[in-house]
Design a protein around this motif. Structure first.
Motif, PDB file in Angstrom:
ATOM      1  N   ASN A 135       0.934  -1.154  -0.034  1.00  0.00           N
ATOM      2  CA  ASN A 135      -0.030   0.003  -0.043  1.00  0.00           C
ATOM      3  C   ASN A 135       0.876   1.271   0.135  1.00  0.00           C
ATOM      4  OD1 ASN A 135      -2.521  -1.316   0.094  1.00  0.00           O
ATOM      5  ND2 ASN A 135      -2.360  -1.451   2.172  1.00  0.00           N
ATOM      6  N   HIS A 136       2.156   1.257   0.592  1.00  0.00           N
ATOM      7  CA  HIS A 136       2.879   2.204   0.827  1.00  0.00           C
ATOM      8  C   HIS A 136       3.447   2.594  -0.662  1.00  0.00           C
ATOM      9  CE1 HIS A 136       5.905   5.235   2.276  1.00  0.00           C
ATOM     10  NE2 HIS A 136       6.793   4.662   1.675  1.00  0.00           N
ATOM     11  N   TRP A 137       3.689   1.706  -1.444  1.00  0.00           N
ATOM     12  CA  TRP A 137       4.253   1.687  -2.818  1.00  0.00           C
ATOM     13  C   TRP A 137       3.255   2.448  -3.641  1.00  0.00           C
ATOM     14  CZ3 TRP A 137       3.007   0.599  -7.744  1.00  0.00           C
ATOM     15  CH2 TRP A 137       3.819   0.759  -8.698  1.00  0.00           C
ATOM     16  N   TYR A 138       1.884   1.832  -3.299  1.00  0.00           N
ATOM     17  CA  TYR A 138       0.768   2.264  -4.308  1.00  0.00           C
ATOM     18  C   TYR A 138       0.413   3.755  -3.960  1.00  0.00           C
ATOM     19  CZ  TYR A 138      -0.882  -1.865  -6.901  1.00  0.00           C
ATOM     20  OH  TYR A 138      -0.956  -2.774  -7.641  1.00  0.00           O
ATOM     21  N   ASN A 139       0.659   4.077  -2.796  1.00  0.00           N
ATOM     22  CA  ASN A 139       0.593   5.550  -2.243  1.00  0.00           C
ATOM     23  C   ASN A 139       1.444   6.522  -2.992  1.00  0.00           C
ATOM     24  OD1 ASN A 139      -1.613   5.019  -0.487  1.00  0.00           O
ATOM     25  ND2 ASN A 139      -0.292   4.953   1.117  1.00  0.00           N
ATOM     26  N   MET A 171       2.171  10.201  -7.834  1.00  0.00           N
ATOM     27  CA  MET A 171       3.127  10.503  -9.145  1.00  0.00           C
ATOM     28  C   MET A 171       1.958  10.589 -10.188  1.00  0.00           C
ATOM     29  SD  MET A 171       6.374   8.315  -9.613  1.00  0.00           S
ATOM     30  CE  MET A 171       5.619   6.690  -9.194  1.00  0.00           C
ATOM     31  N   ARG A 172       0.769   9.938 -10.124  1.00  0.00           N
ATOM     32  CA  ARG A 172      -0.099  10.125 -11.197  1.00  0.00           C
ATOM     33  C   ARG A 172      -0.813  11.727 -10.868  1.00  0.00           C
ATOM     34  NH1 ARG A 172      -5.390   6.489 -11.030  1.00  0.00           N
ATOM     35  NH2 ARG A 172      -4.104   5.161 -12.240  1.00  0.00           N
ATOM     36  N   VAL A 173      -1.115  11.948  -9.658  1.00  0.00           N
ATOM     37  CA  VAL A 173      -2.002  13.289  -9.504  1.00  0.00           C
ATOM     38  C   VAL A 173      -0.897  14.397 -10.066  1.00  0.00           C
ATOM     39  CG1 VAL A 173      -3.371  12.671  -8.063  1.00  0.00           C
ATOM     40  CG2 VAL A 173      -1.531  13.283  -7.092  1.00  0.00           C
ATOM     41  N   LEU A 174       0.241  14.147  -9.852  1.00  0.00           N
ATOM     42  CA  LEU A 174       1.299  15.407 -10.052  1.00  0.00           C
ATOM     43  C   LEU A 174       1.598  15.286 -11.628  1.00  0.00           C
ATOM     44  CD1 LEU A 174       3.923  14.937  -7.112  1.00  0.00           C
ATOM     45  CD2 LEU A 174       2.419  17.001  -7.871  1.00  0.00           C
ATOM     46  N   SER A 202      -5.673  15.687 -11.572  1.00  0.00           N
ATOM     47  CA  SER A 202      -6.646  14.633 -11.657  1.00  0.00           C
ATOM     48  C   SER A 202      -5.990  13.237 -11.004  1.00  0.00           C
ATOM     49  CB  SER A 202      -7.049  14.453 -13.213  1.00  0.00           C
ATOM     50  OG  SER A 202      -8.060  13.370 -13.243  1.00  0.00           O
ATOM     51  N   VAL A 203      -7.237  12.502 -10.641  1.00  0.00           N
ATOM     52  CA  VAL A 203      -7.160  11.177 -10.261  1.00  0.00           C
ATOM     53  C   VAL A 203      -7.292  10.139 -10.897  1.00  0.00           C
ATOM     54  CG1 VAL A 203      -7.251  12.051  -7.591  1.00  0.00           C
ATOM     55  CG2 VAL A 203      -9.122  11.227  -8.905  1.00  0.00           C
ATOM     56  N   THR A 204      -7.802  10.436 -12.145  1.00  0.00           N
ATOM     57  CA  THR A 204      -8.209   9.314 -12.800  1.00  0.00           C
ATOM     58  C   THR A 204      -7.087   8.947 -13.984  1.00  0.00           C
ATOM     59  OG1 THR A 204      -8.916  11.060 -14.751  1.00  0.00           O
ATOM     60  CG2 THR A 204     -10.605  10.490 -12.855  1.00  0.00           C
ATOM     61  N   ALA A 205      -7.009   7.944 -14.586  1.00  0.00           N
ATOM     62  CA  ALA A 205      -6.055   7.448 -15.277  1.00  0.00           C
ATOM     63  C   ALA A 205      -5.899   8.392 -16.713  1.00  0.00           C
ATOM     64  CB  ALA A 205      -6.159   5.792 -15.668  1.00  0.00           C
ATOM     65  N   THR A 206      -7.050   8.820 -17.114  1.00  0.00           N
ATOM     66  CA  THR A 206      -7.037   9.580 -18.288  1.00  0.00           C
ATOM     67  C   THR A 206      -6.951  10.884 -18.067  1.00  0.00           C
ATOM     68  OG1 THR A 206      -9.458   9.962 -18.066  1.00  0.00           O
ATOM     69  CG2 THR A 206      -8.836   7.962 -19.453  1.00  0.00           C
ATOM     70  N   PRO A 216      -9.472   3.651  -2.590  1.00  0.00           N
ATOM     71  CA  PRO A 216      -9.963   4.742  -1.902  1.00  0.00           C
ATOM     72  C   PRO A 216      -8.912   6.151  -1.396  1.00  0.00           C
ATOM     73  CG  PRO A 216     -10.202   2.564  -0.628  1.00  0.00           C
ATOM     74  CD  PRO A 216      -9.408   2.482  -2.039  1.00  0.00           C
ATOM     75  N   ARG A 217      -7.561   5.638  -1.681  1.00  0.00           N
ATOM     76  CA  ARG A 217      -6.839   6.665  -1.395  1.00  0.00           C
ATOM     77  C   ARG A 217      -7.040   7.943  -2.601  1.00  0.00           C
ATOM     78  NH1 ARG A 217      -4.275  10.285   1.264  1.00  0.00           N
ATOM     79  NH2 ARG A 217      -2.394  11.137   0.620  1.00  0.00           N
ATOM     80  N   LEU A 218      -7.361   7.520  -3.947  1.00  0.00           N
ATOM     81  CA  LEU A 218      -7.560   8.336  -4.992  1.00  0.00           C
ATOM     82  C   LEU A 218      -8.879   9.035  -4.566  1.00  0.00           C
ATOM     83  CD1 LEU A 218      -6.740   6.408  -7.938  1.00  0.00           C
ATOM     84  CD2 LEU A 218      -5.267   8.167  -6.785  1.00  0.00           C
ATOM     85  N   LEU A 219      -9.795   8.601  -4.078  1.00  0.00           N
ATOM     86  CA  LEU A 219     -11.157   9.390  -3.579  1.00  0.00           C
ATOM     87  C   LEU A 219     -10.809  10.380  -2.677  1.00  0.00           C
ATOM     88  CD1 LEU A 219     -13.503   6.224  -3.481  1.00  0.00           C
ATOM     89  CD2 LEU A 219     -13.397   7.891  -5.303  1.00  0.00           C
ATOM     90  N   SER A 220      -9.994  10.493  -1.881  1.00  0.00           N
ATOM     91  CA  SER A 220      -9.789  11.492  -0.973  1.00  0.00           C
ATOM     92  C   SER A 220      -8.802  12.482  -1.372  1.00  0.00           C
ATOM     93  CB  SER A 220      -9.192  10.776   0.488  1.00  0.00           C
ATOM     94  OG  SER A 220      -7.886  10.205   0.388  1.00  0.00           O
ATOM     95  N   LEU A 221      -7.915  12.318  -2.520  1.00  0.00           N
ATOM     96  CA  LEU A 221      -6.854  12.959  -2.763  1.00  0.00           C
ATOM     97  C   LEU A 221      -7.270  14.366  -3.223  1.00  0.00           C
ATOM     98  CD1 LEU A 221      -4.172  10.827  -4.566  1.00  0.00           C
ATOM     99  CD2 LEU A 221      -3.823  12.394  -2.470  1.00  0.00           C
TER     100      LEU A 221
END
Length: 556
Positions: A448-452, A457-460, A504-508, A523-528
């Protein structure tokens, strides 16, 4: 004899400028062809539909700029160098990787019809070009106001980041897949185009790199010293007349799916307009008194035209006008380039050339463009009143993170599709059991730490160009002690991040209402969205409050 004839006719400066300008555009076309192929576009489609439209846009823009140079020459009684107009490579990379590629993935999932998905993603690319033309046309009348509102460090820092990653690091990585060729090509380009060391008979560096490295490649390949460059099996079949035709798909999708990418489109249009303004300002120092408004309007018209006829990308005035003026060129080099562009794009020769010229030969040219852009950014950041170098550096960070995310996301997708392929090849219950075990093992390995960190990186990465403008502008304003104005940029960034315009937290990378995000997101993406937006607002309040602090310095 021929060399003397060219000198007598005054063509040597024009030819030197032509070869440099032409290969600059060809490199961009090679990159465009490679990237569109990478995201899933058939090469035949690109050659027949996209490249002729790009050539048409370049034709229109250079005709207008040449006419400006001729008119100015008549007014002053001396030869004036025309502003060169080509395809903006930064926009090509951003549009294909951040808009067209994700659109193709989305439409493939939406329609389950590859041909329809291809057409719709092409329409989105055309719509992007149309929007770029529209925005640049509007900016021609308010460009000065935008330049006063947004610090130059934010603009130039964002484009410097894109250049560093996609025109510097990535091409060097690709070139070093064939280091025997790539390094030599890079050295030739740097020594001739950056160090300005004169090559034999005054030949352009791009041409010398091609004439030396291409034969060397085939010699090394024949002895098995470097990997074989696989030529396209049907490249000769694509030779023929490919004329651009008016396409209505971009107009029809102008206010549809394309609107979701305005957060990427608008910064690209602003950046090219700023570059055009800087080019005109620099040209005026050399007694080339062109109208900034007319230069941007012509560029906007060229971009809109290529979008109407099926092109994906945008035109831009090139930074090389000072180089071409130093060579002694007027406007003929633009005419020669137009003719060469029409020949390779309307005949299918572009793919034929790419099939037999390895990337390691021409990609180092992009590094020269990268150096020019970053040098311009840092040199422009220092004035007598302020030093915005820290703002340039901060603005470059999101682009670096984007490169890491793109590489990592590609690796994860490869693993994902590999598991799916393995499952499809194993029969019955064994397939399901094996796939489940592999998936469980992957989740165990990636904590989970790696996925966080991956989600961060995705949102940045999403909307990173606009993010870079906000960050660079904020730091520049803080360096100037304009804390209240800096807080405004942070507040706007907070609003933008809440709705996915940036971060954006979405993949696209699409926009959204944060309370309507898909429930199947992590869940982490929903709160970001709430956390990032809140962070911007808190920081904005801090700077806003600090701006009222009295700046009383002790007297010594």
């Amino acid at each position: 004899m021929t060399s003397k004839l060219f000198s007598n006719l005054g063509l040597r400066p024009e030819l030197n400028a032509f070869f440099t300008f032409f290969f600059d555009i060809v490199v961009t076309l090679f990159v465009m062809l490679g990237l569109l192929s990478f995201v899933g576009f058939p090469v035949t489609f690109i050659i027949e539909k996209v490249t002729p439209a790009l050539a048409l846009g370049v034709l229109l823009g250079n005709l207008v700029y040449s006419r400006m140079a001729i008119s100015l020459s008549k007014q002053t009684g001396e030869q004036k160098t025309a502003i060169p107009l080509g395809i903006d490579i930064t926009s090509v990379v951003a549009i294909i990787l951040l808009i067209v590629g994700p659109s193709l993935q989305f439409f493939n999932a939406e329609f389950e019809d590859p041909e329809k998905a291809l057409l719709y993603s092409w329409y989105v690319g055309m719509g992007t070009s149309l929007w770029l033309g529209i925005i640049k046309f509007a900016l021609a009348f308010c460009n000065d106001a935008i330049r006063r509102f947004i610090p130059m460090a934010g603009m130039l820092g964002s484009i410097a980041g894109v250049a560093f990653v996609w025109l510097g690091a990535n091409p060097v990585l690709s070139a070093f897949q064939m280091p025997l060729i790539g390094l030599l090509a890079l050295i030739i380009c740097i020594v001739s185009l950056m160090a300005h060391v004169r090559l034999p008979v005054g030949a352009p560096g791009a041409l010398v790199a091609l004439l030396i490295c291409l034969p060397l490649y085939y010699v090394f390949e024949s002895f098995g010293l470097i990997p074989e460059h696989t030529a396209s099996s049907n490249s000769a079949d694509m030779l023929g007349l490919h004329l651009p035709y008016l396409q209505m798909g971009g107009l029809e999708h102008l206010f549809g799916y394309t609107l979701g990418y305005l957060a990427i489109i608008a910064p690209l249009a602003i950046l090219v307009s700023v570059i055009a303004t800087n080019i005109v300002a620099a040209a005026r120092l050399s007694n080339l008194n062109y109208s900034t408004r007319n230069v941007i309007i012509a560029d906007a018209a060229a971009t809109f035209t290529l979008g109407l006829f099926g092109g994906v990308g945008q035109t831009t005035p090139y930074l090389g006008i000072e180089t071409y003026k130093r060579m002694g060129a007027g406007h003929l080099y633009c005419m020669f380039t137009i003719l060469a562009m029409l020949m390779i794009c309307f005949s299918g020769l572009l793919n034929f050339m790419l099939s037999y010229i390895p990337e390691a030969v021409f990609l180092p040219l992009l590094v020269i463009v990268c150096i020019d852009i970053i040098s311009l950014a840092f040199s422009s950041s220092k004035t007598k009143e302020s030093n915005h170098t820290p703002a340039i550096i901060v603005a470059m960070i999101p682009a670096v993170i984007n490169l890491v995310y793109v590489k990592m996301d590609g690796l994860l997708n490869t693993v994902h599709f590999g598991l799916m392929s393995a499952q499809a090849k194993i029969d019955g219950a064994l397939a399901g059991g094996l796939a489940s075990e592999l998936h469980f093992g992957l989740n165990t390995l990636l904590s989970n730490h790696w996925y966080n960190g991956y989600y961060a990186m995705r949102v940045l990465s999403q909307g990173y160009i606009l993010t870079a403008i906000f960050w660079g502008a904020t730091v520049a304003l803080m360096m100037d002690k304009r804390l209240k104005q800096a807080s405004y940029f942070l507040a706007v960034a907070g609003v933008f991040s809440l709705f996915g315009i940036i971060h954006s937290v979405t993949a696209t990378g699409s926009m959204y209402l944060p309370w309507n995000l898909p429930a199947d997101l992590a869940p982490r993406l929903l709160s970001l969205p709430y956390e990032i937006s809140g962070a911007y607002f808190i920081s904005a309040l801090f700077l806003f409050g600090l701006s009222f602090q009295e700046k009383a310095a002790p007297k010594l």
